[in-house]
Write an enzyme that holds these catalytic residues in place. Structure first.
Site, PDB file in Angstrom:
ATOM      1  CD  GLU A   1      -2.669   0.972   2.693  1.00 52.72           C
ATOM      2  OE1 GLU A   1      -3.307   1.970   3.082  1.00 52.72           O
ATOM      3  OE2 GLU A   1      -2.670  -0.119   3.309  1.00 52.72           O
TER       4      GLU A   1
ATOM      5  CD  GLU B   1      -3.729   7.258   5.269  1.00 52.55           C
ATOM      6  OE1 GLU B   1      -4.527   6.459   5.768  1.00 52.55           O
ATOM      7  OE2 GLU B   1      -2.565   7.405   5.671  1.00 52.55           O
TER       8      GLU B   1
ATOM      9  CD1 TRP C   1     -11.993   6.496   3.766  1.00 50.58           C
ATOM     10  CD2 TRP C   1     -12.376   5.570   5.764  1.00 50.58           C
ATOM     11  NE1 TRP C   1     -10.789   6.371   4.404  1.00 50.58           N
ATOM     12  CE2 TRP C   1     -10.991   5.797   5.632  1.00 50.58           C
ATOM     13  CE3 TRP C   1     -12.866   4.984   6.936  1.00 50.58           C
ATOM     14  CZ2 TRP C   1     -10.096   5.486   6.644  1.00 50.58           C
ATOM     15  CZ3 TRP C   1     -11.960   4.663   7.938  1.00 50.58           C
ATOM     16  CH2 TRP C   1     -10.590   4.912   7.773  1.00 50.58           C
TER      17      TRP C   1
ATOM     18  CB  THR D   1      -9.761   4.169  13.568  1.00 49.46           C
ATOM     19  OG1 THR D   1      -8.975   2.994  13.368  1.00 49.46           O
ATOM     20  CG2 THR D   1     -10.227   4.691  12.222  1.00 49.46           C
TER      21      THR D   1
END
Length: 436
Positions: A164, A168, A255, A266
């Protein structure tokens, strides 16, 4: 600097939590998928159909052949001003010659100049995925981000074995882009960094990931802000370079990292729990704009095993660069009940002798079940028609007859409120019909 998280891992956790009440078989270390639902999705769940396409993890699927081969890289400049070349994840069967992008959620064309990735209450946002993979290359996205606590916009490269590379954007920090990379999904909090920029919501920027075999760099508007070299990622414990090295899809997403059901780490990273009554939802949803995505393919490794030139596939579950081959393997499924082991299977075919060895219909599209009001692509202000999605969207009008809402992002503009039907209900009808 706020702790960086894997965009794909955290997003997978969000989808996984929304489906926790379901009886979907799980997959992961020591727990491969069973024969009747052989494909392990990026969300750690087993199924058939779309589970066997992009994101299908060969390591935890029933066999290496359960996952379909992946279409090879295609250099192109994609102007995202309409739904042309974009197909719903409930319809895409792997033919990348017909479709450039697959969408999960609601993508809305906006004034012939951009595509909105939207996130309404009770949804998990929108995920736009390339049908062609990239195995080293330069990928740029010209976009604006969303804002608000708990809201995350992302532009990433993601492989089926969870290599990955990330950009972000946290909705409470509009002047920094977080950069990150992962090797096979292994958490390493030392891999994250951030680059300063001007307002990511009000100003359109071009974010570039330059992925070479020996380094990866992140740039904003042509200015490189960070470079990581493969030689600096050697891990003496497993004697491997923990460097992204396998074919990856381009993914853009919006999201809700701030869902109260997500892990506290998170939520904290995302700036707190999401506010569904936020003033940033003037249009009934959070949104990010994507205007353009360009892909420049680099040559694959010189020593790659070849028996064709149309698809990437894995030779083993080790998931290293040397375990990838290029050939002419099939990438297209015969139906949403087919798999790489049975690519032509279609239960609606009267001549089909076989049927799934189970009493319950298998999961066919990752992230659908339990995902709230799953929205599909609709039409935006000034747009006529859709693209044949499985659930139609009403645009330009309110169910209550109210007027449209205005919103601003980088200037004053108008857009319509968009409401979408439940694809879950329609997909359930589709499944039932096929199982009769």
């Amino acid at each position: 600097m706020r702790q960086a998280f894997s965009a794909a891992a955290a997003l997978a956790a969000t989808f996984s939590l929304t489906t926790s009440a379901q009886t979907i078989p799980r997959c992961g270390p020591g727990s491969p998928c069973p024969k009747d639902t052989p494909c392990c999705s990026q969300y750690g769940q087993c199924g058939v159909g779309a589970y066997c396409l992009g994101g299908c993890d060969p390591e935890y699927s029933f066999t290496l052949d359960s996952c379909m081969a992946a279409p090879v890289c295609k250099s192109a400049d994609y102007k995202l001003i309409s739904l042309d070349g974009i197909e719903s994840n409930t319809q895409y069967l792997g033919d990348a010659s017909d479709t450039n992008w697959v969408v999960s959620g609601l993508a809305v064309p906006y004034q012939d100049k951009a595509l909105l990735l939207t996130m309404a209450p009770d949804t998990v946002g929108t995920l736009l995925m390339s049908t062609h993979y990239v195995w080293y290359g330069k990928v740029s996205a010209t976009m604006t981000t969303s804002q608000g606590q708990g809201v995350v916009s992302a532009f990433i490269l993601m492989s089926d074995v969870k290599d990955e590379i990330d950009f972000e954007f946290i909705g409470v920090d509009l002047t920094h882009a977080q950069t990150n990379f992962y090797f096979q999904g292994i958490t390493d909090y030392n891999n994250g960094d951030e680059t300063e920029t001007s307002n990511t919501v009000q100003e359109m920027h071009t974010y570039t990931i330059d992925w070479q075999p020996d380094y990866v760099s992140w740039a904003i508007d042509g200015e490189v802000g960070r470079t990581v070299y493969k030689n600096d990622t050697w891990n003496s414990t497993d004697n491997k370079y923990h460097f992204p090295q396998t074919p990856s899809r381009v993914q853009l997403s919006l999201w809700p990292a701030g869902l109260p059901t997500n892990g506290q780490g998170t939520i904290d990273w995302a700036g707190g729990e999401i506010d569904w009554d936020s003033p940033y939802m003037q249009n009934g949803y959070y949104f990010a704009q994507v205007q353009d995505i360009s892909v420049e393919c680099y040559d694959p490794p010189a020593d790659v095993q070849r028996d064709g030139d149309s698809a990437y596939y894995y030779l083993s579950t080790e998931g290293m660069e040397d375990d990838v081959a290029i050939g002419d393997k099939n990438t297209v499924l015969g139906s949403l009940y087919a798999t790489g082991d049975k690519p032509d299977f279609d239960p609606s075919d009267d001549d089909e002798e076989d049927s799934p060895e189970q009493t319950q219909a298998p999961e066919t599209v990752p992230g659908i079940s339990g995902g709230g009001s799953q929205q599909l692509e609709g039409q935006g202000a000034g747009e006529a028609g859709g693209s044949g999605s499985a659930a139609s969207s009403a645009a330009g009008s309110s169910p209550t007859g109210g007027s449209t809402y205005g919103f601003t992002q980088g200037g004053t503009s108008q857009a319509s409120t968009v409401y979408a039907g439940s694809a879950v209900a329609l997909l359930g009808f589709f499944v039932a019909a096929l199982m009769l």
